[in-house]
Design a protein around this motif. Structure first.
Motif, short mmCIF file in Angstrom:
data_model
loop_
_atom_site.label_atom_id
_atom_site.label_comp_id
_atom_site.label_asym_id
_atom_site.label_seq_id
_atom_site.Cartn_x
_atom_site.Cartn_y
_atom_site.Cartn_z
N MET A 50 0.82 -1.36 -0.26
CA MET A 50 -0.12 -0.02 -0.13
C MET A 50 0.69 1.44 0.08
O MET A 50 0.44 2.17 0.78
N ARG A 53 -2.41 3.07 -3.31
CA ARG A 53 -3.49 2.25 -2.83
C ARG A 53 -4.66 3.02 -3.37
O ARG A 53 -4.55 4.09 -4.08
N PRO A 56 -8.45 2.98 -8.38
CA PRO A 56 -7.80 3.25 -9.84
C PRO A 56 -6.50 3.49 -9.73
O PRO A 56 -5.97 3.36 -10.87
N ILE A 58 -4.44 1.83 -7.94
CA ILE A 58 -3.78 0.37 -7.97
C ILE A 58 -4.21 -0.24 -9.58
O ILE A 58 -2.83 -0.85 -10.07
N ARG A 90 -3.83 -7.55 -4.79
CA ARG A 90 -5.03 -7.07 -4.02
C ARG A 90 -6.29 -7.66 -4.55
O ARG A 90 -6.44 -7.51 -5.80
N CYS A 164 -12.57 6.73 4.35
CA CYS A 164 -11.45 6.18 3.75
C CYS A 164 -10.89 7.41 3.07
O CYS A 164 -11.18 8.55 3.26
N ALA A 166 -10.99 8.34 -1.00
CA ALA A 166 -11.33 7.91 -2.31
C ALA A 166 -11.09 9.47 -2.91
O ALA A 166 -11.73 10.21 -3.77
N ALA A 170 -6.28 8.32 -4.19
CA ALA A 170 -6.49 6.95 -4.55
C ALA A 170 -6.72 6.87 -6.07
O ALA A 170 -6.83 5.80 -6.55
N MET A 176 -11.87 10.76 -6.71
CA MET A 176 -13.28 10.40 -7.16
C MET A 176 -14.26 10.84 -6.00
O MET A 176 -14.98 12.18 -6.43
N GLN A 203 -6.73 5.89 6.56
CA GLN A 203 -6.61 6.62 5.37
C GLN A 203 -7.38 7.89 5.29
O GLN A 203 -7.12 8.90 4.68
N GLY A 242 -16.20 6.57 -2.06
CA GLY A 242 -15.53 5.72 -3.18
C GLY A 242 -16.07 4.40 -3.29
O GLY A 242 -16.94 3.74 -2.64
N ASP A 244 -14.32 0.18 -4.60
CA ASP A 244 -13.57 -0.50 -5.10
C ASP A 244 -14.11 -1.64 -6.20
O ASP A 244 -13.54 -2.07 -7.34
N ASN A 254 -16.69 -0.89 -0.71
CA ASN A 254 -15.79 0.06 -0.39
C ASN A 254 -15.07 -0.28 0.99
O ASN A 254 -15.61 -1.33 1.70
N LYS A 255 -14.50 0.54 1.26
CA LYS A 255 -13.53 0.40 2.69
C LYS A 255 -14.42 -0.04 3.76
O LYS A 255 -15.44 0.35 3.82
N ALA A 275 -19.04 7.71 -5.57
CA ALA A 275 -18.36 8.38 -6.58
C ALA A 275 -17.56 7.04 -7.67
O ALA A 275 -16.81 6.27 -6.89
N PRO A 277 -15.90 5.69 -10.82
CA PRO A 277 -15.35 5.52 -11.90
C PRO A 277 -15.64 4.43 -12.93
O PRO A 277 -15.90 3.19 -12.17
O1 MRU Z 1 -7.42 -0.24 1.16
P1 MRU Z 1 -7.38 1.18 0.50
O2 MRU Z 1 -6.79 2.20 0.81
O3 MRU Z 1 -7.06 0.69 -1.17
O4 MRU Z 1 -8.91 1.42 0.04
C1 MRU Z 1 -9.24 2.61 -0.61
C2 MRU Z 1 -10.72 2.75 -0.56
O5 MRU Z 1 -11.54 2.11 -0.21
C3 MRU Z 1 -11.34 3.76 -1.70
O6 MRU Z 1 -12.42 4.29 -1.08
C4 MRU Z 1 -11.55 3.16 -3.04
O7 MRU Z 1 -10.42 2.68 -3.60
C5 MRU Z 1 -12.37 3.91 -3.84
S1 MRU Z 1 -11.68 4.99 -5.04
C6 MRU Z 1 -12.75 5.05 -6.38
#
Ligand code: MRU
Length: 363
Positions: A50, A53, A56, A58, A90, A164, A166, A170, A176, A203, A242, A244, A254-255, A275, A277
């Motif tokens: 991370m 992280r 998008p 990643i 991941r 988190c 986003a 991110a 986002m 985060q 955001g 994932d 999401n987180k 949000a 993408p």
């Molecule tokens: O574990 P992370 O820090 O990668 O998690 C990030 C999130 O949960 C963001 O909210 C997510 O990637 C959304 S970005 C469109």
């Protein structure tokens, strides 16, 4: 976004033409430092540990990782190995597979000697596209904030809660969930952001707070459990998070902790938006609870905490009794029925298959 007056993306090709630079997010908020990736293994490590992280980013890092890998070994075996190595880093963010498949599909058609150059072009394209997508999310989300501001007394601020990060960090730039926030702030709409700390990796506290501070957006960091209370008191106008992985039916993964915010938002009549993408929509699945793999991370992220000590050094302390086991599921799924809308680069969609298909008929 600007840092100390200089524009940065979160990832960029290095001037040496042989490597990629990233902002090392494990060092924020206490140090702003770049790290260099020169090999497939370094790219995979950066995602897994991370340093980068956020869904998008990643994906974008994986695309650059394919380029680094193909520079060293552009054979069919090298291509498969790079794809598999990066895909295993991941499990939850679908942007990873989306970016890897996109690069593999195009380079596999070419002779090995032409593969690295094409992977480089695609990595640049994926990054530029991400920035354009985030501009679209900003444009689609801004009217939501403007409409709330219009109902308020003059000068009264719009209170947004986010979970988190986003944000800019991110994605490749702009972010986002933060894209409409930055757009509203820059347009002079008075707003304030409640930033969920986001245990265990924090985060929100370390990255979102840093971003907002850096851009001059008023904000307050809160513990993860405070959101429901603030909503009950009318201190949250809107939640934007955001995602994932969003299913074809509008479930949002999401987180960890996002679901609880959605429940509290529903109970208090607070609009809850994600949000989205389009690279984080998984069109192959319809049931987020059953079909999305949830990353289980190390227990140590729960039992220990890292931060800046009084003497300025970075230190790690134990929080829990030695011997108490800890579990660390990193994401949760918010069912579509709790989501007011999906803010995509093509506009705001209803969180349903019909809503998404209206905006993305041809995918
Ligand atoms: O574990 P992370 O820090 O990668 O998690 C990030 C999130 O949960 C963001 O909210 C997510 O990637 C959304 S970005 C469109």
């Amino acid at each position: 976004m600007n840092v100390s007056g200089r524009p940065y993306r979160t990832i960029w090709p290095a001037a040496d033409g042989m490597s990629v630079e990233i902002i090392d997010q494990t060092r924020l908020p206490h140090a702003f430092a770049a790290a260099r990736l020169t090999t497939l293994d370094e790219a995979a490590h950066a995602i897994r540990a991370m340093l980068v992280r956020g869904a998008p980013l990643i994906g974008a890092t994986a695309a650059w990782g394919m380029w680094l890998a193909l520079r060293a070994d552009a054979s069919d075996a090298g291509l498969s190995h790079a794809h598999a190595t990066l895909l295993a880093t991941r499990p939850t963010a679908v942007n990873l597979r989306w970016a890897l498949d996109r690069v593999r599909a195009q380079v596999a058609l070419l002779a090995p000697a032409a593969r690295a150059a094409t992977a480089h072009r695609l990595a640049v394209e994926i990054c530029d596209e991400d920035v354009a997508v985030n501009r679209g999310i900003a444009a689609a989300g801004l009217p939501l904030l403007r409409a709330i501001a219009a109902r308020k007394a003059a000068g009264e601020r719009v209170n947004v809660l986010t979970h988190c990060n986003a944000g800019w960090l991110a994605g490749v730039d702009l972010g986002m969930a933060t894209a409409p926030i930055y757009a509203a702030h820059d347009a002079g709409i008075p707003l304030h952001v409640w930033v969920d700390e986001t245990r265990p990796r924090n985060q929100g506290a370390s990255l979102t707070a840093w971003e907002l501070l850096n851009h001059g957006v008023p904000h307050t960091v809160i513990v993860d459990n405070a959101g429901g209370h603030l909503m009950q008191r009318g201190q949250v106008d809107l939640v934007i998070v955001g995602t994932d992985r969003t299913t074809a039916t509008g479930d949002v993964c999401n987180k960890i902790g996002t679901y609880l915010k959605a429940l509290a938002a529903r109970d208090n009549g607070v609009p809850f938006y994600a949000a989205v993408p389009s690279s984080s929509i998984d069109w192959t699945i319809r049931d987020g609870l059953r079909e999305i793999p949830i990353e289980e991370r190390a227990a140590r992220e729960v039992t220990h905490l890292t931060g800046r000590l009084a003497d300025g050094t970075i230190g790690t302390v134990a929080l829990t009794p030695t011997g108490s086991p800890a579990a660390n599921p990193a994401f949760d799924v918010t069912p579509a029925r709790l989501v007011t809308g999906l803010i995509t680069e093509r506009g705001v969609a209803e969180a349903s298959e019909a809503g998404l298909r209206r905006l993305f008929p041809a995918v």
